[in-house]
Design a protein around this motif. Sequence first.
Motif, PDB file in Angstrom:
ATOM      1  N   ALA A   1     107.750 -65.886 -12.533  1.00  0.00           N
ATOM      2  CA  ALA A   1     107.043 -67.050 -13.087  1.00  0.00           C
ATOM      3  C   ALA A   1     106.809 -68.111 -12.006  1.00  0.00           C
ATOM      4  N   VAL A   2     107.835 -68.385 -11.203  1.00  0.00           N
ATOM      5  CA  VAL A   2     107.709 -69.403 -10.150  1.00  0.00           C
ATOM      6  C   VAL A   2     106.728 -68.935  -9.063  1.00  0.00           C
ATOM      7  N   GLU A   3     106.790 -67.642  -8.699  1.00  0.00           N
ATOM      8  CA  GLU A   3     105.855 -67.097  -7.706  1.00  0.00           C
ATOM      9  C   GLU A   3     104.414 -67.200  -8.196  1.00  0.00           C
ATOM     10  N   SER A   4     104.220 -66.888  -9.471  1.00  0.00           N
ATOM     11  CA  SER A   4     102.885 -66.962 -10.066  1.00  0.00           C
ATOM     12  C   SER A   4     102.366 -68.401 -10.052  1.00  0.00           C
ATOM     13  N   LEU A   5     103.262 -69.333 -10.350  1.00  0.00           N
ATOM     14  CA  LEU A   5     102.906 -70.762 -10.328  1.00  0.00           C
ATOM     15  C   LEU A   5     102.431 -71.164  -8.931  1.00  0.00           C
ATOM     16  N   ALA A   6     103.180 -70.750  -7.907  1.00  0.00           N
ATOM     17  CA  ALA A   6     102.842 -71.106  -6.522  1.00  0.00           C
ATOM     18  C   ALA A   6     101.504 -70.499  -6.110  1.00  0.00           C
ATOM     19  N   GLU A   7     101.349 -69.204  -6.370  1.00  0.00           N
ATOM     20  CA  GLU A   7     100.139 -68.500  -5.940  1.00  0.00           C
ATOM     21  C   GLU A   7      98.908 -69.031  -6.670  1.00  0.00           C
ATOM     22  N   ASN A   8      99.045 -69.282  -7.964  1.00  0.00           N
ATOM     23  CA  ASN A   8      97.900 -69.756  -8.741  1.00  0.00           C
ATOM     24  C   ASN A   8      97.587 -71.231  -8.501  1.00  0.00           C
ATOM     25  N   PHE A   9      98.570 -71.993  -8.027  1.00  0.00           N
ATOM     26  CA  PHE A   9      98.272 -73.363  -7.591  1.00  0.00           C
ATOM     27  C   PHE A   9      97.270 -73.292  -6.429  1.00  0.00           C
ATOM     28  N   ALA A  10      97.504 -72.329  -5.526  1.00  0.00           N
ATOM     29  CA  ALA A  10      96.594 -72.172  -4.381  1.00  0.00           C
ATOM     30  C   ALA A  10      95.218 -71.699  -4.812  1.00  0.00           C
ATOM     31  N   ASP A  11      95.159 -70.588  -5.585  1.00  0.00           N
ATOM     32  CA  ASP A  11      93.817 -70.042  -5.832  1.00  0.00           C
ATOM     33  C   ASP A  11      93.142 -70.552  -7.101  1.00  0.00           C
ATOM     34  N   GLY A  12      93.908 -71.217  -7.996  1.00  0.00           N
ATOM     35  CA  GLY A  12      93.282 -71.752  -9.199  1.00  0.00           C
ATOM     36  C   GLY A  12      93.004 -73.244  -9.137  1.00  0.00           C
ATOM     37  N   VAL A  13      93.726 -73.954  -8.243  1.00  0.00           N
ATOM     38  CA  VAL A  13      93.618 -75.416  -8.200  1.00  0.00           C
ATOM     39  C   VAL A  13      93.083 -75.901  -6.847  1.00  0.00           C
ATOM     40  N   VAL A  14      93.759 -75.524  -5.766  1.00  0.00           N
ATOM     41  CA  VAL A  14      93.376 -76.042  -4.445  1.00  0.00           C
ATOM     42  C   VAL A  14      92.078 -75.399  -3.942  1.00  0.00           C
ATOM     43  N   ALA A  15      91.965 -74.078  -4.065  1.00  0.00           N
ATOM     44  CA  ALA A  15      90.792 -73.386  -3.500  1.00  0.00           C
ATOM     45  C   ALA A  15      89.464 -73.818  -4.129  1.00  0.00           C
ATOM     46  N   PRO A  16      89.352 -73.909  -5.475  1.00  0.00           N
ATOM     47  CA  PRO A  16      88.064 -74.345  -6.032  1.00  0.00           C
ATOM     48  C   PRO A  16      87.650 -75.733  -5.520  1.00  0.00           C
ATOM     49  N   ALA A  17      88.628 -76.641  -5.401  1.00  0.00           N
ATOM     50  CA  ALA A  17      88.328 -77.989  -4.906  1.00  0.00           C
ATOM     51  C   ALA A  17      87.885 -77.926  -3.442  1.00  0.00           C
ATOM     52  N   PHE A  18      88.575 -77.107  -2.660  1.00  0.00           N
ATOM     53  CA  PHE A  18      88.246 -76.957  -1.237  1.00  0.00           C
ATOM     54  C   PHE A  18      86.798 -76.487  -1.060  1.00  0.00           C
ATOM     55  N   TRP A  19      86.412 -75.436  -1.806  1.00  0.00           N
ATOM     56  CA  TRP A  19      85.064 -74.879  -1.640  1.00  0.00           C
ATOM     57  C   TRP A  19      83.984 -75.779  -2.226  1.00  0.00           C
ATOM     58  N   TYR A  20      84.342 -76.545  -3.246  1.00  0.00           N
ATOM     59  CA  TYR A  20      83.380 -77.517  -3.782  1.00  0.00           C
ATOM     60  C   TYR A  20      83.136 -78.634  -2.763  1.00  0.00           C
ATOM     61  N   LEU A  21      84.211 -79.155  -2.171  1.00  0.00           N
ATOM     62  CA  LEU A  21      84.062 -80.244  -1.197  1.00  0.00           C
ATOM     63  C   LEU A  21      83.323 -79.779   0.047  1.00  0.00           C
ATOM     64  N   LEU A  22      83.490 -78.505   0.393  1.00  0.00           N
ATOM     65  CA  LEU A  22      82.844 -77.973   1.597  1.00  0.00           C
ATOM     66  C   LEU A  22      81.369 -77.642   1.350  1.00  0.00           C
ATOM     67  N   LEU A  23      81.059 -76.979   0.223  1.00  0.00           N
ATOM     68  CA  LEU A  23      79.711 -76.450   0.006  1.00  0.00           C
ATOM     69  C   LEU A  23      79.071 -76.869  -1.312  1.00  0.00           C
ATOM     70  N   GLY A  24      79.717 -77.800  -2.031  1.00  0.00           N
ATOM     71  CA  GLY A  24      79.148 -78.233  -3.302  1.00  0.00           C
ATOM     72  C   GLY A  24      79.276 -77.172  -4.377  1.00  0.00           C
ATOM     73  N   LEU A  25      78.421 -77.280  -5.406  1.00  0.00           N
ATOM     74  CA  LEU A  25      78.493 -76.339  -6.531  1.00  0.00           C
ATOM     75  C   LEU A  25      78.348 -74.881  -6.127  1.00  0.00           C
ATOM     76  N   PRO A  26      77.432 -74.540  -5.176  1.00  0.00           N
ATOM     77  CA  PRO A  26      77.346 -73.118  -4.766  1.00  0.00           C
ATOM     78  C   PRO A  26      78.689 -72.590  -4.256  1.00  0.00           C
ATOM     79  N   GLY A  27      79.410 -73.429  -3.499  1.00  0.00           N
ATOM     80  CA  GLY A  27      80.724 -73.027  -2.988  1.00  0.00           C
ATOM     81  C   GLY A  27      81.699 -72.753  -4.115  1.00  0.00           C
ATOM     82  N   LEU A  28      81.696 -73.633  -5.128  1.00  0.00           N
ATOM     83  CA  LEU A  28      82.573 -73.466  -6.281  1.00  0.00           C
ATOM     84  C   LEU A  28      82.236 -72.180  -7.036  1.00  0.00           C
ATOM     85  N   PHE A  29      80.940 -71.939  -7.273  1.00  0.00           N
ATOM     86  CA  PHE A  29      80.515 -70.747  -8.024  1.00  0.00           C
ATOM     87  C   PHE A  29      80.854 -69.458  -7.279  1.00  0.00           C
ATOM     88  N   VAL A  30      80.562 -69.431  -5.977  1.00  0.00           N
ATOM     89  CA  VAL A  30      80.848 -68.230  -5.187  1.00  0.00           C
ATOM     90  C   VAL A  30      82.349 -67.949  -5.201  1.00  0.00           C
TER      91      VAL A  30
END
Length: 236
Positions: free
Chosen positions: A61-90
């Motif tokens: 459960a804790v491992e899943s929390l850590a991994e999904n914080f990265a790919d469910g929370v941080v990554a979408p924001a990172f790609w949106y800030l870098l490339l806008g909506l296309p980055g988020l969608f891709v």
Amino acid sequence: GWGLELLLVVLLLAQRSLFDHVRAVGRALKRDGLTGGRAAVAQIVGRDPEQLNEHGVARAAVESLAENFADGVVAPAFWYLLLGLPGLFVYKTVNTMDSMIGHRTEQHVAFGMVAARLDDALNYIPARIAGAFIVAAVMFVPKGLSSQALSVMLRDGGKHRSPNAGWPEAAIAGALSISLSGPRRYDGKVVDEPWLGEEFTALIGPPEIHRALYLFIVACLVNAAVITAIIIFLIA
């Protein structure tokens, strides 16, 4: 604009869903013991929960929390800030493809491999940022050890079989003085994974899940503060 609104919806839904799923594991373990914990953790991990004891369920459960914080929370924001909506969608498309066909099915093995490699590439920087946000969040957590979180992340982040998941997992291991990862069973085979934070205890349960969730909330606030600061800087 509506792009930013969409980003906020994506982030809030991911944060809420992840928090609820991981909290459910802690509650089930406490209320219904191992059987309940296994049933709850089966909702969020890919491996066979029948092979896990109480501590294994809590670690998953804790491992899943850590991994999904990265790919469910941080990554979408990172790609949106870098490339806008296309980055988020891709990013969301690749991430969804990876979770659906990543390495799993025989008939999709080539396509799945491409999806998994793409997902690894798109999460490379966000996973390390997520680890750094967890280290920053530890400063605001009672009895949290920021320097320990940082040193364990830098030492063990690269030991995981995934090029990315080890970074936020090792940061949480150091932050909470617990061992994560370690040997596990996939499809009936034992995979000899190294421990992250091997000097700490792997015998964890609902209290550690609770502390990890607290840390997750603070890390989400750190992420939100950084996004806000960047957007203000870009608008100014």
